[in-house]
Scaffold this active site. Sequence first.
Site: not given
Length: 461
Positions: A171, A400
């Site tokens: 993290h 995308e």
Amino acid sequence: MGTLYQPLESTMQDLKVTIHNTSLVFPSQETPKKPMFLPNIDQVLNFDVQTLHFFNANPEFPPEIVTERLRIALSRVLVPYDFLAGRLRMNQESKRLEFDCNSDAGAVFMVASSELTLNEIGDLVYPNPGFRQLIVHENIDILEKDDKPLCILQVTSFKCGGFAMGFSTNHITFDGISFKTFLQNLASQAFDDDNNNPKPLAIVPCNDRTLLAARRPPRVTFPHVELLKLDVPIGVELNAKVFETLQEELDFKIFKFNPSDINSLKEKAKDENTPNAKITSFNVVTSYVWRCKALSYDDENNSERVSTVLFAVDIRPRLNPPLPQSYAGNAVLTSYASATCHELEEGPFSKIVDLVSQGGKRMNDEYARSAIDWGEINKGFPNGEFLLSSWWKLGFSQVEYPWGKPKYSCPVVCHRKEIILLFPNIDDGKSNNNDGVNIFVALPPKQMNKFESYFNKFLLD
């Protein structure tokens, strides 16, 4: 209005996954070896986060092509994100964690396959323990026992031609916003032109973490009741104590709001007595969940107990000057709202939304800087009754790739009663479908029954 989430299919917990190859990936160009400063926000986030990104089959991109594209893309993106190929270490002089940007260490790349089709593994929204097979992050045989990579990517192909991309990252490397930027850059490097050259990066990351360093000298100008002081050195096993769950039986359920439910809550939150409340989808859902969670406790004298909900706030636009949106680290701080259980049960919903709204507004430049400075003086972590963690609007499924957008993206879920998660819906192409939210709750059975009862009760008020 508001429903329990019902899985579309039965859940297959053994995904019959086989690991075929594990290798180290290094930056495609030489990168400098150097230490990287980590600010106080990063210092208490030393734990791994696993995310999964599922893709339908694309005949133009069979899994073996996708796997090679991703391996190359990862090596390319490790140039601007050179710290991902390095390791985390303790600076013995400063007693602070830092990145050792050492490209010789490398990121881990794993190739796997499942004997099942993507449809056979079950509902992707419903948390499945079997999903852990799609991102192996322990006991990796090519690594030394104490070697802990900052980034692991596992590509698992399914029998149908679809596949899952599983990431395990410390993290400290990213918050949700910067991880989405990383995914956008990874996707950009998976595209090649006719000469096999990659596209430019989608967003050039800002790796200067000194932008969130504490002031000299530090100035704590607010009480910070949302933070708990500990008498331990910074960076030393703090993560093991944050929202630690006792060994107890927990039920889990997913409560669902569709877009019309959320709009109804927004209308309910409007009140001439609280005209300055920021009535957002997040604020009304957080307020509703807080109300149900606070009242689900078994305390006999519950009415006067003070309940505190914690939630993350992106500080990039709130600083003066604003932090670059491309900041490639953790730029979120914990904000909070507090009220007695009596106020939460009997008070108007608009007032609860106003409390959450004010909690978000509290996080201005001075408050954020004060919280960062608090971490310079006092070693500790967020402190409250529970944390609401939102993956709802991060937009991982909108990235995308050459083979299309993910069918669904989600974290690998741990059942913890002190953390409630907000998940998006699967995007089915409808314009407003992703505006709905799934609320993942794990509680002891008696508390879960009360939570569900209040969840249904307040919908009728």
